[in-house]
Design a protein around this motif. Structure first.
Motif, short mmCIF file in Angstrom:
data_model
loop_
_atom_site.label_atom_id
_atom_site.label_comp_id
_atom_site.label_asym_id
_atom_site.label_seq_id
_atom_site.Cartn_x
_atom_site.Cartn_y
_atom_site.Cartn_z
N GLN A 94 36.10 43.06 35.88
CA GLN A 94 35.75 41.83 36.57
C GLN A 94 35.11 40.86 35.61
N PHE A 95 35.57 39.59 35.63
CA PHE A 95 34.96 38.54 34.82
C PHE A 95 34.08 37.70 35.75
N GLY A 96 32.81 37.58 35.45
CA GLY A 96 31.91 36.77 36.28
C GLY A 96 31.93 37.23 37.72
N SER A 97 32.04 36.28 38.65
CA SER A 97 32.08 36.68 40.06
C SER A 97 33.48 37.06 40.49
N GLY A 98 34.44 37.00 39.59
CA GLY A 98 35.80 37.45 39.91
C GLY A 98 36.78 36.33 40.20
N ILE A 99 36.33 35.05 40.10
CA ILE A 99 37.25 33.98 40.50
C ILE A 99 38.36 33.71 39.48
N THR A 100 38.24 34.28 38.27
CA THR A 100 39.40 34.22 37.38
C THR A 100 40.09 35.58 37.31
N LEU A 101 39.31 36.68 37.33
CA LEU A 101 39.95 37.99 37.24
C LEU A 101 39.08 39.07 37.88
N VAL B 288 44.86 42.94 28.12
CA VAL B 288 46.23 42.57 28.45
C VAL B 288 46.84 43.72 29.26
N GLY B 289 47.65 43.37 30.25
CA GLY B 289 48.26 44.45 31.04
C GLY B 289 49.06 43.91 32.20
N LYS B 290 49.66 44.85 32.90
CA LYS B 290 50.40 44.52 34.11
C LYS B 290 49.69 45.17 35.28
N GLN B 291 49.75 44.50 36.44
CA GLN B 291 49.04 45.02 37.59
C GLN B 291 49.84 46.06 38.34
N ARG B 292 49.10 46.99 38.92
CA ARG B 292 49.74 47.98 39.77
C ARG B 292 50.32 47.30 41.01
N THR B 293 51.57 47.64 41.33
CA THR B 293 52.22 47.15 42.54
C THR B 293 52.81 48.37 43.22
N TYR B 294 52.15 48.88 44.24
CA TYR B 294 52.53 50.15 44.87
C TYR B 294 52.59 51.24 43.79
N PHE B 295 53.76 51.88 43.61
CA PHE B 295 53.84 52.91 42.56
C PHE B 295 54.52 52.40 41.30
N SER B 296 54.70 51.06 41.20
CA SER B 296 55.24 50.53 39.94
C SER B 296 54.34 49.39 39.47
N LEU B 297 54.90 48.50 38.64
CA LEU B 297 54.07 47.44 38.07
C LEU B 297 54.60 46.07 38.45
N SER B 298 53.70 45.09 38.44
CA SER B 298 54.07 43.71 38.75
C SER B 298 55.01 43.16 37.69
N PRO B 299 55.90 42.21 38.04
CA PRO B 299 56.78 41.62 37.03
C PRO B 299 56.01 40.72 36.04
N GLY B 300 54.83 40.26 36.40
CA GLY B 300 54.08 39.37 35.52
C GLY B 300 53.12 40.12 34.61
N THR B 301 52.73 39.47 33.51
CA THR B 301 51.76 40.06 32.59
C THR B 301 50.47 39.24 32.64
N VAL B 302 49.33 39.93 32.61
CA VAL B 302 48.03 39.26 32.68
C VAL B 302 47.32 39.41 31.34
N ARG B 303 46.75 38.31 30.83
CA ARG B 303 45.98 38.36 29.59
C ARG B 303 44.63 37.69 29.84
N GLY B 304 43.57 38.24 29.34
CA GLY B 304 42.28 37.64 29.65
C GLY B 304 41.24 37.82 28.55
N LEU B 305 40.33 36.82 28.46
CA LEU B 305 39.21 36.87 27.53
C LEU B 305 37.95 36.49 28.28
N ASP B 306 36.85 37.16 27.98
CA ASP B 306 35.60 36.82 28.65
C ASP B 306 34.44 37.00 27.68
N GLY B 307 33.50 36.11 27.76
CA GLY B 307 32.31 36.24 26.92
C GLY B 307 31.07 35.97 27.74
#
Lengths: 572, 171
Positions: free
Chosen positions: A121-128, A161-180
């Motif tokens: 979770q980044f911050g309160s979660g409004i980005t990730l 960096v990663g793909k999200q779980r979608t049921y028993f497979s993965l989402s078609p999109g890729t997520v990348r994130g940075l937090d400080g």
């Protein structure tokens, strides 16, 4: 099917038992192995009076088991899950079995690396926010890698960096994130270490990539969102705020609007011995953010918008709950708590607690946005931030708890609620089927501890609702289209814990004044529970009314059901 | 129905062999203090005296009942055994702002941490709250209990007293 089922069960339990018997001896040199599991199973029956139709698969279950290994800074784990098929009310897409969660993690001094699945979770979660709530079957774990770097006390940097779980497979999109995040007091310990005021600053950037395969629309393949936040804490005073901005992100959820999104949330509170006051407010505009732009329900959500309204635990108080509207909302929640001390007039011998809580949420005041005409895709609209639109929800409630004697404790509660059900729960402007609801709700909860380790609890609740059906709710024959669950309710519950191991609960909810006399139905329910150490087993039988159940910021629709359930959970 | 039977009998057989954590150390996870700073769970210590680790949430009625019930005897128990209670809130961003106000109003003197993304909950294999652990003077997790029934705190106090005297616990 049956053989497969049995062998799977045996497989997971034998692993559990093997480690259970062997780890104690091995734990010192070889690290330790622990885990937990939970099984919720039900055998449903058809019950036409309440509209419960389980289909042809009458036995359903949700089951999972975690096994985790740890030695020093190294840890690894797997989770086996099985739903064949899942219980009624859970997303049918989960049907199946497998190991959707496995990870290896290594922490050494200032570095912490995870490969495989992880939650974050980044911050309160409004980005990730990659989060799990097993009871709701909400799980958007990321599958990829994450690095957390703490170069200096007070500075935390995260990259993933990663793909999200979608049921028993993965989402078609890729997520990348940075937090400080920088904690100024820890970073400048020598100068500010003794300061009573604590200041924490943070920022994050998250982007997703998904190919544009739409034949008609030009869709952004990379969508970025960024946020900044700060927290100030001094003594009992607390303030935190976060602002996020997202570039245009047409999706199923926002009716393929090309508008940019933004959100601001802020909370402040003050607490001292026996008194506290808290206020949280927010404004969201087009902030749904999913790794698959076509996803629905609770699937592939990258971010999270906390719903600050009171989390009710009494069933009739939570009958028509609110849910965050990521397409747009503005509102807030405030709460005051006060404790009348022992020995005062109202406090009496044992003291008395009072909580007053209020929430109000509204639509944004928009120009050019008409969700009933969303067949016109990719519309733009403008928002007038100086005003608010229609009311979505309010809840004003007061709760008083008083211990009358060593044995007797009473809680009394009253709430006045309003819900714009069509928009909030069904995302449609159609008020024929989903009228606005205004309600008064009362609860009385009495616990009688008749001897050490033995207690009886009575709970009585009343829900008095008025449903704004308007004229158009009548069908072609001029008859009002009344469904189950309208009208007012009473609910009675008795819970007996003869010893701390056992509990017996009997309950009934009665829709006593449904305008249609044949639908004045009793929803009876009985449960036997057994607890020993970390293990809990319960068996229940009865009816479950249809409704929206929300917990942990996620709501799901649960159809009416009737049948026998067994639930087992333990950890080792 | 047959599946239900297989399932329940397998589980009950399996459970008869289970006991919780016997003598393992507290796993490592990052937690937030109420003043916003972070700490690691593997630094929890209490000078050779026992510790109670209790998972709770502001929206969990039984959790608050349990912590209130313990609070009534806490000062006395601390005097007698030197025990320390560490309360781990699993509230997420929706309600984590309420942790500090609840703690203040209730006058709890426990050490309180927020496990916002539930890393510590996962590391401790907690399914549901309330879930309470006992840690002995050497930092070994020796006992755990899920859920709360009126009177459960008596058993907890008894176990704390045994630990303080260096006795072994039975489940």
């Amino acid at each position: 099917m049956s053989v497969k089922f049995t062998s799977r069960l045996l497989f997971i339990f034998s692993i559990g038992l093997f480690y259970r018997t062997s780890y104690a001896q091995l734990s010192n040199e070889l690290g330790s192995v622990h885990g937990n599991f939970q099984i919720d199973a039900a055998y449903y029956q058809r019950d036409t009076i309440i509209g419960a139709d389980p289909g042809s698969e009458l036995f359903r279950y949700n089951a999972f088991g975690n096994i985790n290994y740890q030695k020093g800074g190294f840890s690894a784990g797997v989770r086996y899950e099985s739903y064949n098929p899942p219980l009624l009310g859970y997303l049918p897409g989960y049907k199946g079995s497998g190991i959707p969660y496995r990870f290896a993690r290594y922490k050494h001094k200032d570095i912490d690396i995870t490969v495989g699945n992880f939650y974050e979770q980044f911050g309160s979660g409004i980005t990730l926010r990659a989060y799990e709530n097993r009871g709701l079957l909400y799980d958007n774990a990321l599958d990829g890698m994450r690095v957390i770097f703490t170069p200096k006390n007070g500075i935390t940097l995260k990259g993933l960096v990663g793909k999200q779980r979608t049921y028993f497979s993965l989402s078609p999109g890729t997520v990348r994130g940075l937090d400080g995040e920088i904690n100024l007091m820890e970073l400048f310990d020598s100068i500010l270490g003794k300061s009573k005021t604590k200041i924490i600053l943070g920022g994050s950037f998250v982007s997703k990539y998904q190919e544009d395969q739409d034949p008609t629309l030009v869709l952004p393949e990379n969508v970025g969102t960024s946020a900044g936040r700060f927290t100030v804490i001094r003594g009992g005073f607390n303030f935190n705020a976060e602002y996020a901005y997202k570039i245009n992100d047409p999706s199923y959820q926002n009716h393929f609007s090309y508008k940019e999104g933004q959100a601001i949330i802020a909370s402040t509170s003050y607490g001292t011995d026996g008194f506290s006051i808290m206020f949280s407010g927010k404004m969201l505009d087009n902030m749904s953010f999913r790794s698959d732009r076509n996803a629905q329900n609770t699937i592939d959500m990258i971010n999270y918008h906390p719903d600050f309204s009171k989390f009710h635990t009494y069933s009739l108080m939570a009958y028509y709950p609110y849910a965050t509207q990521p397409n747009g909302e503005v509102g807030g929640t405030g709460e005051i708590q006060y404790k009348f001390k022992k020995g005062t007039f109202l406090g009496g011998k044992y003291g008395m607690d009072i909580t007053i809580n209020g929430s109000a949420y509204y639509a944004l005041d928009t120009i050019g946005l008409d969700p009933s005409k969303d067949s016109i895709r990719h519309f733009q609209y403008t928002t007038n931030y100086g005003d608010v639109g229609n009311e979505y929800y309010h809840d004003f409630n007061i709760e008083i708890t008083k211990k009358l004697s060593k044995k007797l404790k009473i809680t009394a509660m009253y709430a006045n609620q309003f819900l714009n059900q069509s928009i909030v729960q069904f995302n449609t402007p159609d008020k024929e089927e989903h009228p606005d609801i205004t309600s008064h709700i009362g609860v009385l909860d009495i616990t009688w501890r008749y001897k050490t380790g033995s207690a009886i609890r009575f709970e009585t609740q009343g829900f008095f609702g008025s449903y704004d059906y308007k004229e158009h709710a009548k069908d072609a024959f001029g008859k009002t289209n009344i469904t189950n669950n309208t009208g007012s309710w009473v609910s009675e519950l008795i819970e007996w814990t003869p010893t701390t191991h056992w509990s017996i609960t009997l309950a009934d909810q009665y829709n006593y004044n449904n305008p249609e006399p044949s639908k004045r139905v009793h929803y009876y329910f009985g449960m036997l529970g057994y607890t020993n150490g970390p293990t809990r087993i319960s068996v229940s039988y009865g009816r479950q009314r249809q409704g929206i159940f929300c917990a942990g910021g996620v709501c799901r629709f649960v159809p009416a059901s009737s049948g026998l359930s067994i639930s087992i959970s333990s950890s080792f | 129905m047959k599946k239900l039977l297989i399932l329940s009998s397998a589980i009950i057989l399996c459970l008869s062999g289970f006991k919780s954590f016997d003598g393992d150390k507290i796993p490592s996870a990052t937690l937030k203090k109420l003043d916003g700073s972070t700490t690691n769970s593997n630094t929890f210590k209490n000078d050779g005296k026992p510790m109670i680790i209790s998972f709770w949430a502001t929206w969990c009625k039984p959790c608050k009942k349990e912590l209130d019930a313990i609070n009534e005897e806490y000062a006395e128990l601390v005097k007698e055994t030197g025990v320390k209670l560490i309360a781990i809130s699993i509230d997420d961003a929706r309600s984590s702002g309420k942790v500090v106000t609840d703690v203040k109003v209730k006058g709890w003197t426990y050490e309180v941490y927020i496990d916002e993304n539930q890393d510590f909950k996962r590391a401790m294999n907690v399914n549901n709250v309330p879930h309470t652990f006992l840690v002995d003077g050497e930092g070994n997790i020796v006992w755990s209990h899920n859920s709360y029934a009126e009177g459960d705190e008596e058993k907890l106090f008894e176990n704390v007293r045994k630990l303080a005297k260096g006795e072994k616990l039975s489940h």
